[in-house]
Design a protein around this motif. Structure first.
Motif, PDB file in Angstrom:
ATOM      1  N   ASP A 160       0.821  -1.210   0.000  1.00  0.00           N
ATOM      2  CA  ASP A 160       0.000   0.000   0.000  1.00  0.00           C
ATOM      3  C   ASP A 160       0.855   1.261   0.000  1.00  0.00           C
ATOM      4  N   TYR A 161       1.922   1.250   0.790  1.00  0.00           N
ATOM      5  CA  TYR A 161       2.797   2.421   0.923  1.00  0.00           C
ATOM      6  C   TYR A 161       4.222   1.977   0.610  1.00  0.00           C
ATOM      7  N   ALA A 162       4.752   2.446  -0.517  1.00  0.00           N
ATOM      8  CA  ALA A 162       6.090   2.058  -0.969  1.00  0.00           C
ATOM      9  C   ALA A 162       7.054   3.210  -0.742  1.00  0.00           C
ATOM     10  N   PHE A 163       8.229   2.895  -0.216  1.00  0.00           N
ATOM     11  CA  PHE A 163       9.242   3.916   0.078  1.00  0.00           C
ATOM     12  C   PHE A 163      10.539   3.595  -0.669  1.00  0.00           C
ATOM     13  N   PHE A 164      11.131   4.637  -1.224  1.00  0.00           N
ATOM     14  CA  PHE A 164      12.412   4.540  -1.910  1.00  0.00           C
ATOM     15  C   PHE A 164      13.334   5.634  -1.386  1.00  0.00           C
ATOM     16  N   SER A 165      14.621   5.415  -1.537  1.00  0.00           N
ATOM     17  CA  SER A 165      15.620   6.400  -1.123  1.00  0.00           C
ATOM     18  C   SER A 165      16.360   6.910  -2.353  1.00  0.00           C
ATOM     19  N   ARG A 166      16.347   8.218  -2.542  1.00  0.00           N
ATOM     20  CA  ARG A 166      17.049   8.846  -3.656  1.00  0.00           C
ATOM     21  C   ARG A 166      17.813  10.068  -3.148  1.00  0.00           C
ATOM     22  N   ARG A 167      18.561  10.725  -4.017  1.00  0.00           N
ATOM     23  CA  ARG A 167      19.349  11.882  -3.595  1.00  0.00           C
ATOM     24  C   ARG A 167      18.658  13.203  -3.879  1.00  0.00           C
ATOM     25  N   GLU A 168      17.865  13.269  -4.965  1.00  0.00           N
ATOM     26  CA  GLU A 168      17.217  14.536  -5.314  1.00  0.00           C
ATOM     27  C   GLU A 168      16.063  14.294  -6.262  1.00  0.00           C
ATOM     28  N   ASP A 169      15.196  15.297  -6.372  1.00  0.00           N
ATOM     29  CA  ASP A 169      14.062  15.255  -7.286  1.00  0.00           C
ATOM     30  C   ASP A 169      14.575  15.366  -8.724  1.00  0.00           C
ATOM     31  N   SER A 170      13.872  14.727  -9.650  1.00  0.00           N
ATOM     32  CA  SER A 170      14.240  14.811 -11.062  1.00  0.00           C
ATOM     33  C   SER A 170      13.076  14.299 -11.891  1.00  0.00           C
ATOM     34  N   GLY A 171      13.118  14.568 -13.175  1.00  0.00           N
ATOM     35  CA  GLY A 171      12.105  14.042 -14.074  1.00  0.00           C
ATOM     36  C   GLY A 171      12.139  12.533 -14.115  1.00  0.00           C
ATOM     37  N   GLU A 172      13.347  11.964 -14.086  1.00  0.00           N
ATOM     38  CA  GLU A 172      13.479  10.505 -14.092  1.00  0.00           C
ATOM     39  C   GLU A 172      12.850   9.897 -12.853  1.00  0.00           C
ATOM     40  N   LEU A 173      13.060  10.528 -11.696  1.00  0.00           N
ATOM     41  CA  LEU A 173      12.469  10.024 -10.461  1.00  0.00           C
ATOM     42  C   LEU A 173      10.947  10.067 -10.538  1.00  0.00           C
ATOM     43  N   ARG A 174      10.396  11.154 -11.036  1.00  0.00           N
ATOM     44  CA  ARG A 174       8.943  11.273 -11.114  1.00  0.00           C
ATOM     45  C   ARG A 174       8.356  10.234 -12.071  1.00  0.00           C
ATOM     46  N   ASP A 175       9.044   9.969 -13.155  1.00  0.00           N
ATOM     47  CA  ASP A 175       8.584   8.922 -14.071  1.00  0.00           C
ATOM     48  C   ASP A 175       8.589   7.567 -13.370  1.00  0.00           C
ATOM     49  N   PHE A 176       9.632   7.323 -12.587  1.00  0.00           N
ATOM     50  CA  PHE A 176       9.736   6.058 -11.861  1.00  0.00           C
ATOM     51  C   PHE A 176       8.604   5.910 -10.850  1.00  0.00           C
ATOM     52  N   LEU A 177       8.328   6.968 -10.079  1.00  0.00           N
ATOM     53  CA  LEU A 177       7.263   6.904  -9.081  1.00  0.00           C
ATOM     54  C   LEU A 177       5.906   6.655  -9.742  1.00  0.00           C
TER      55      LEU A 177
END
Length: 260
Positions: A160-177
């Protein structure tokens, strides 16, 4: 409100300092949940060694229910940690008895008696998530920095609630989410260290800044965010407020050595 944390544990052994602290993603989440005023349990396995006894005593001392913390013959898991300018760097990991741990039917019934189950990438229970989800218990899962792999494939449809660890916001990150939410979760969150966090709920991206504070040790910061966030979920707070509560919880952990 009760959170069941289940999966891996370890002793975090700090290289060159002689310091050692109990830890592990679900272990930390259980301790931070109690710190936030919730009831929490931890289900897993420790070895029959001194480290196992240490971890059991430490959890019980923090008010965590350890009735389903099993002791198996052998070594408790150990992670070697190096602290570089406040940032923890993981070195060798000895899984110990966790390599042989499996949930029993009694463990599963116990977990499903809680309001939410929290686990993570190294917990080895992704195969049990369908049975937990079938009994109507929400599941939170920390995928750390992984973007693909068999654990993600097995867990995603039942989270239900998925958590990931990244370094910063980006277009690639938003596509992944966006893409990952389509695999099952209601909400997908990326923690971004000093840049705060970002959540996608299928309708909008919700950003949240970090709480500024002196940083002594980053160990457990992400886990304390998760605990704060999940406390907000159980308190039926809006998504933005859950993220803010996670950020506040994380800022407390950042100001001392070790996870807790």
């Amino acid at each position: 409100m009760r959170i069941a944390a289940v999966g891996d544990n370890c002793i975090d052994d700090y290289f060159g300092t002689g310091e050692a602290y109990p830890g592990g993603n679900p272990v930390n989440v259980s301790v931070y949940a109690v710190r936030l005023g919730l009831a929490a349990s931890y289900t897993g396995a420790v070895g029959s060694d001194q480290n196992g006894r240490l971890l059991r005593r430490a959890l019980a001392g923090k008010g965590v229910d350890v009735s389903h913390l099993h002791t198996l013959p052998g070594r408790t898991a150990v992670t070697r940690v190096e602290l570089c300018k406040g940032e923890r760097v993981f070195r060798e990991y000895d899984e110990g008895v966790l390599a042989d741990f499996r949930l029993s039917g009694g463990d599963l019934d116990f977990l499903c008696g809680h309001d939410l189950v929290a686990t993570g990438l190294w917990g080895r229970i992704e195969g049990e998530l369908p049975r937990i989800k079938a009994r109507g218990v929400p599941v939170a899962f920390d995928f750390a920095d992984r973007e693909q792999g068999p654990v993600l494939d097995a867990a995603a449809p039942y989270v239900d609630y998925a958590f990931f660890s990244r370094r910063e916001d980006s277009g690639e990150l938003r596509d992944f989410l966006r893409a990952f939410r389509q695999r099952g979760p209601k909400v997908v969150v990326a923690t971004l260290g000093e840049h705060g966090s970002l959540a996608w709920n299928g309708e909008a991206f919700i950003p949240c800044g970090a709480v500024r504070c002196p940083v002594v040790d980053t160990m457990g910061a992400g886990d304390s965010f998760i605990a704060g966030f999940l406390a907000g979920v159980l308190q039926k707070k809006p998504l933005a407020a859950c993220m803010e509560q996670g950020a506040r919880s994380s800022s407390v952990t950042l100001q001392y050595r070790g996870a807790w």
